[in-house]
Each structure stands twice: as structure tokens, then as C-alpha cells.
Design an enzyme around this catalytic site. Structure first.
Site, PDB file in Angstrom:
ATOM      1  N   HIS A  73       0.863  -1.184   0.000  1.00  0.00           N
ATOM      2  CA  HIS A  73       0.000   0.000   0.000  1.00  0.00           C
ATOM      3  C   HIS A  73       0.902   1.237   0.000  1.00  0.00           C
ATOM      4  O   HIS A  73       2.033   1.191   0.476  1.00  0.00           O
ATOM      5  CB  HIS A  73      -0.861  -0.030   1.265  1.00  0.00           C
ATOM      6  CG  HIS A  73      -1.915   1.009   1.357  1.00  0.00           C
ATOM      7  ND1 HIS A  73      -1.681   2.254   1.904  1.00  0.00           N
ATOM      8  CD2 HIS A  73      -3.209   0.994   0.984  1.00  0.00           C
ATOM      9  CE1 HIS A  73      -2.801   2.947   1.866  1.00  0.00           C
ATOM     10  NE2 HIS A  73      -3.748   2.230   1.324  1.00  0.00           N
TER      11      HIS A  73
ATOM     12  N   CYS B 249      -4.811   2.509  -3.759  1.00  0.00           N
ATOM     13  CA  CYS B 249      -3.543   3.005  -3.201  1.00  0.00           C
ATOM     14  C   CYS B 249      -2.435   1.966  -3.329  1.00  0.00           C
ATOM     15  O   CYS B 249      -1.565   1.826  -2.448  1.00  0.00           O
ATOM     16  CB  CYS B 249      -3.699   3.446  -1.741  1.00  0.00           C
ATOM     17  SG  CYS B 249      -4.805   4.845  -1.525  1.00  0.00           S
TER      18      CYS B 249
END
Length: 411
Positions: free
Chosen positions: A128, A369
Site C-alpha cells: 500500500h 492506493c
């Protein structure tokens, strides 16, 4: 999958437990972004503001004492929840992102152990942005080298490539426990063992793990473990950085302000002891108290039963969607959590998600993300369905039906 069977946890969540006659029934399949909150967490926050709202560690009056007690009780609960040796190893943060920024702004600056130009940090393709950007910012400042573990064709980390990346300049390996896009559950105990054999530190991003898996930092063996409260039924603005005490005790302060000091003059500052040295300023007290309530909640239920239940729902949804012409399931990792990504041939993820939303099914679309992962898959985004303990077979059926209708419109 047959019609809905009783779910012992669903009625704990007032937003989810809507009347069955509601024609606009919500199927919330976006818990990987943020989970819904059980009544006990909502009650804990309400009780704090209604009955003992006061700052912590600041005053001698009764309200402050009650607030401080509830706040510090949460630290003890977190320590027990993840198997920490002591509560002083638990640092409160606003979430996983702040935890990684704390690490990136302190760990390389330990007195006598400062990282040097050319030192290396190993990440993985699954990470992430919260576990990428802080290290890139650090790399720009110090001239570090970031190395990335690739994936195999199923969406699992390539262990041989990982072993080849480890070297004498590897200072830190920082990896996710569970991928928020493919659902891959990484073998973090083995990955940690290999890093330690190379004398490298290990940080684990547990943001997608704590709501679903039993966490024991002693068994994992990692040096740091980070997670957010809002993905595990607690309020937003709460999070944890856990670290081994000797390592945390070496970290210099990273933010200045109240609570992190013992004494201040215009000539000199004497810093506080752990954990307060790394917690400057007034914290998000109600969120932390809510996190304590969420941990109480998770500790009161059979976590293994919940995991099996969530994975059964996820597997059923994935299998049924895979049978629909034009659907592509992204990745097939060896061990998968309670989420997966998919696409409809030739369709934008945002269009798919909009059509599902119009049918009462809330999913996430986009790059989640994890843009480097998308690049490696040659995709711009996916649609993600993520399950939690409050979901049931009706949610699976709603997703499959909605995707069928979306295909009819889009293909």
C-alpha cells in the site's frame, strides 16, 4: 449459496443490521477501506463525551483521571491483543500511515546507527502507498536504495527473488501482512526469519490483518507491527505502532510538543520515557477509547470461527463470479484473506462500481492506493469486494446478481 443463515454478529452493527423489509438493503462489501462499527464501540465513544470528556495526563481532577485510566487501559488491551511483552511497547498513532512515517523519520537516525547512502530497504509489489511513500521520501533524503520483491503469476511473493534481494546493505524489510488488493496472506513468519538471518530489521503492515487474523508478534518474530483501528471496527484516527522495547527505546523523538517531554527550558529539553516520548500533543482520546472497545469486542468472539466464515463467503462470491462470462478474477494466491479483485472485460472499474452501487452493493474501485501493483499487473484499477463478519449469504447473492445485471448493460 442458499438463502441467508443466521449470523451471530450482524446485529451488533446498527448501520448494517437494517430491517429485512427495506427494499434498499445495503450490501456493504468495502470493509477493507473501513469497517462498520459495533454498538459497543459507538457506546464507548458516546460514554466518553457524555460522562468523562477531559484531556489525558494533564490534570489532577477526576474527569482527567477517568479519561487517562480509560486511555491507558486501551494500551494494555492492545498489548494483550497482539502478544506484546509490555504495554510500553505500544505507541498510539492516528493510523498505519502515521506509524510508517514515524518509523521512517526515526529509525534511520538512531544515534550511532545512522543509515548511510546506499543502504537498502526491501518492499514488495503488494505494498500500500502508506508503506511505500515514507520510504521513498527517506530514500531521497539519504540516498537509500529501495528494492522490490516481485510477484509470481498467482499473486504471491516470489521467495527466491526475495532471498536474492537480501544483502549486506539491507537495513529494513517492510511488508504487508495481507494485501488490500489481491487478498494475499504473506508468510510473514518465514519472511521475517529470512530477514533476521540477514541481520535486517522487519516491519509488518497489519492494516488488513488485525480484523481477521490472530496476531502474535512474538510468534511472527518481527521487530515492528503497525495497524489502523478503523479497519478493525474501531474509530478512524486510531492506530498502533508496536515495536520491541529495546528498538523503540533507541528511536529519537520525531514530533515535538506536549507529553513527549519531562522538562523544557529555552536552553534544553529533557525527553519523556516510552511510550510518551513518541506521542507528542493531545491524542485522539475518544478514538483510542473506541479502539479499546473494539479490541474487547474482537476478544469476546471466536476469531477462528469468524475467519472461516468470512473466507467461506469470499470463496463463494469469487467462485460464482468466475462462472460469469466476461468476468476476470485478479490473482489466485495460495492463502487468501476475505477480499478479492475482479474486472468485467473492457469495462472501467468505476463504471462497474457505480452500477453495483445503484443496486445496493457497495464495493471499492480504482487502484486501491497500490499503483505499483497495478502497474505490475498492467491494469489501471480493479473492483474489490471485501468481507467482514457482519456480511452474510444475502450479500454474496446481491453481489452476484448485481454483477450479472452490470454485464448485461456493459457487454
Amino acid at each position: 449459496m442458499p438463502h441467508s443463515t443466521p449470523n451471530p454478529w450482524r446485529h451488533h452493527f446498527p448501520l448494517i443490521d437494517q430491517p429485512s423489509c427495506d427494499v434498499n438493503r445495503l450490501s456493504y462489501l468495502d470493509s477493507a477501506a473501513t469497517s462498520q462499527k459495533p454498538q459497543c464501540v459507538i457506546d464507548a465513544i458516546e460514554q466518553y463525551y457524555r460522562h468523562y470528556n477531559a484531556n489525558v495526563h494533564r490534570a489532577a481532577h477526576t474527569l482527567s483521571a477517568r479519561s487517562t485510566s480509560a486511555y491507558e487501559d486501551c494500551r494494555d488491551k492492545v498489548a494483550d491483543f497482539i502478544g506484546a511483552n509490555e504495554s510500553n511497547e505500544v505507541i498510539f498513532t492516528s493510523g498505519t500511515t502515521e506509524g510508517f512515517n514515524l518509523l521512517a523519520n526515526t529509525l534511520p537516525y538512531v544515534e550511532g546507527q545512522r543509515w548511510q547512502e546506499g543502504d537498502e530497504v526491501i518492499l514488495s509489489t503488494l505494498e500500500h502507498h502508506a508503506n511505500i511513500v515514507p520510504w521513498q521520501m527517506l530514500a531521497e533524503r539519504l540516498g537509500l536504495v529501495i528494492k522490490v520483491i516481485p510477484l509470481d503469476c498467482n499473486g504471491d511473493l516470489s521467495i527466491p527473488h526475495y532471498q536474492a534481494l537480501l544483502g549486506p546493505r539491507t537495513r529494513l524489510v517492510s511488508l504487508t501482512h495481507v494485501s488490500n488488493t489481491l487478498g494475499t496472506i504473506n508468510p510473514i513468519k518465514e519472511l521475517t526469519r529470512l530477514a533476521h538471518a540477514n541481520s535486517s530489521l522487519v516491519a509488518i503492515d497489519g492494516a488488513q490483518a488485525c480484523a481477521h487474523l490472530d496476531i502474535d508478534v512474538q510468534e511472527i518474530g518481527c521487530d515492528f507491527y503497525l495497524f489502523s483501528g478503523h479497519k478493525m471496527y474501531a474509530p478512524t484516527g486510531s492506530g498502533i505502532l508496536w515495536g520491541k522495547y529495546p528498538l523503540l527505546n533507541l528511536l529519537p523523538p520525531w514530533q515535538g510538543g506536549g507529553e513527549m517531554i519531562k522538562t523544557v527550558s529555552f536552553e534544553k529539553v529533557q525527553y519523556n520515557q516510552l511510550p510518551y516520548r513518541l506521542e507528542a500533543g493531545t491524542p485522539n482520546i475518544s478514538a483510542i477509547i473506541g479502539l479499546g472497545a473494539a479490541i474487547d469486542y474482537l476478544s469476546s468472539i471466536d476469531r477462528q470461527q469468524v475467519l472461516r466464515y468470512e473466507q467461506k463467503l469470499c470463496s463463494s462470491a469469487k467462485t460464482q463470479l468466475a462462472d460469469i462470462e466476461g468476468i476476470n478474477i485478479i490473482g489466485e494466491p495460495k492463502v487468501q484473506g476475505s477480499l478479492f479483485s475482479f474486472l468485467i472485460d473492457g469495462c472501467e472499474p468505476s463504471d462497474i462500481a457505480t452500477l453495483l452501487d445503484e443496486q445496493g452493493v457497495a464495493v471499492r474501485s480504482g487502484h486501491h492506493c497500490t499503483q505499483p501493483l497495478m502497474t505490475s499487473l498492467n491494469l489501471t484499477g480493479t473492483v474489490r469486494a471485501s468481507f467482514a463478519l457482519y456480511n452474510n449469504e444475502d450479500d454474496v447473492n446481491a453481489l452476484v446478481t448485481a454483477v450479472h445485471k452490470a454485464c448485461e448493460l456493459l457487454l
